[in-house]
Write an enzyme that holds these catalytic residues in place. Structure first.
Site, PDB file in Angstrom:
ATOM      1  N   HIS A 191       0.838  -1.192   0.000  1.00  0.00           N
ATOM      2  CA  HIS A 191       0.000   0.000   0.000  1.00  0.00           C
ATOM      3  C   HIS A 191       0.874   1.244   0.000  1.00  0.00           C
ATOM      4  CE1 HIS A 191      -3.193   2.814   0.888  1.00  0.00           C
ATOM      5  NE2 HIS A 191      -4.055   1.830   0.674  1.00  0.00           N
ATOM      6  N   HIS A 192       0.400   2.258  -0.699  1.00  0.00           N
ATOM      7  CA  HIS A 192       1.161   3.500  -0.837  1.00  0.00           C
ATOM      8  C   HIS A 192       1.379   4.193   0.518  1.00  0.00           C
ATOM      9  CE1 HIS A 192       3.070   6.677  -2.946  1.00  0.00           C
ATOM     10  NE2 HIS A 192       2.481   6.450  -4.101  1.00  0.00           N
ATOM     11  N   VAL A 193       0.551   3.915   1.492  1.00  0.00           N
ATOM     12  CA  VAL A 193       0.757   4.491   2.821  1.00  0.00           C
ATOM     13  C   VAL A 193       2.056   3.955   3.449  1.00  0.00           C
ATOM     14  CG1 VAL A 193      -0.547   2.781   4.160  1.00  0.00           C
ATOM     15  CG2 VAL A 193      -0.425   5.135   4.967  1.00  0.00           C
TER      16      VAL A 193
END
Length: 157
Positions: free
Chosen positions: A138-140
């Site tokens: 995930h980009h987070v």
């Protein structure tokens, strides 16, 4: 416990059923050069031995009560590598087009937010004998620079 930044939280808030905010990567590897030969079990052991280098791979997000602030990273006490790392057999005669189609399907499903936000499949059975490692993070948890560093932590020559 570490609160995510507002910028990282935006990646969570932008996600919807159509737009998944994970980064998908594909590594095509030549297993013929692996000392003692390639097996999924050896690859799994190698990844497991390096997880300490990527702390976010053992953390999950926890949302605050009533949503009054951004989520925080917490250690996942139930972490299980087998929930995140999977072998896939493509049958032995899979082409580059078959690989691309598989990756497209894989990338089209969201990550489970109740566990650490990554997944990795090792695709065996390509016609040329190569092995593909396909990952979603995930980009987070990762951006362009940290994504490159992440792969450098997991693989070596």
């Amino acid at each position: 416990m570490e609160r995510i930044t507002a910028a990282d939280a935006a990646f969570l808030y932008m996600e919807n059923p159509v737009v998944h905010m994970h980064v998908t990567g594909v590594l095509v590897l030549d297993p013929s050069t692996v000392p003692q030969g390639y097996t999924f079990e050896r690859f799994r052991g190698h990844v497991a031995s390096r997880l300490h280098r990527i702390p976010v791979f053992r953390k999950r997000l926890l949302s605050p009560l009533m949503g009054i602030d951004h989520p925080v990273w917490v250690d996942d006490p139930a972490f299980d590598i087998d929930r995140h790392l999977h072998p896939v057999d493509l049958g032995g005669d899979a082409t580059a087009a078959d690989l691309a189609a598989w990756v497209g399907e894989y990338a089209s499903s969201p990550l489970d937010r109740s566990v650490p936000l990554w997944d990795m499949c090792v695709l065996e059975g390509l016609a040329d004998g190569s092995v593909a490692v396909v990952s979603k993070v995930h980009h987070v948890a990762v951006d362009g620079v940290t994504g490159t560093d992440l792969m450098a932590q997991l693989v070596d020559l």
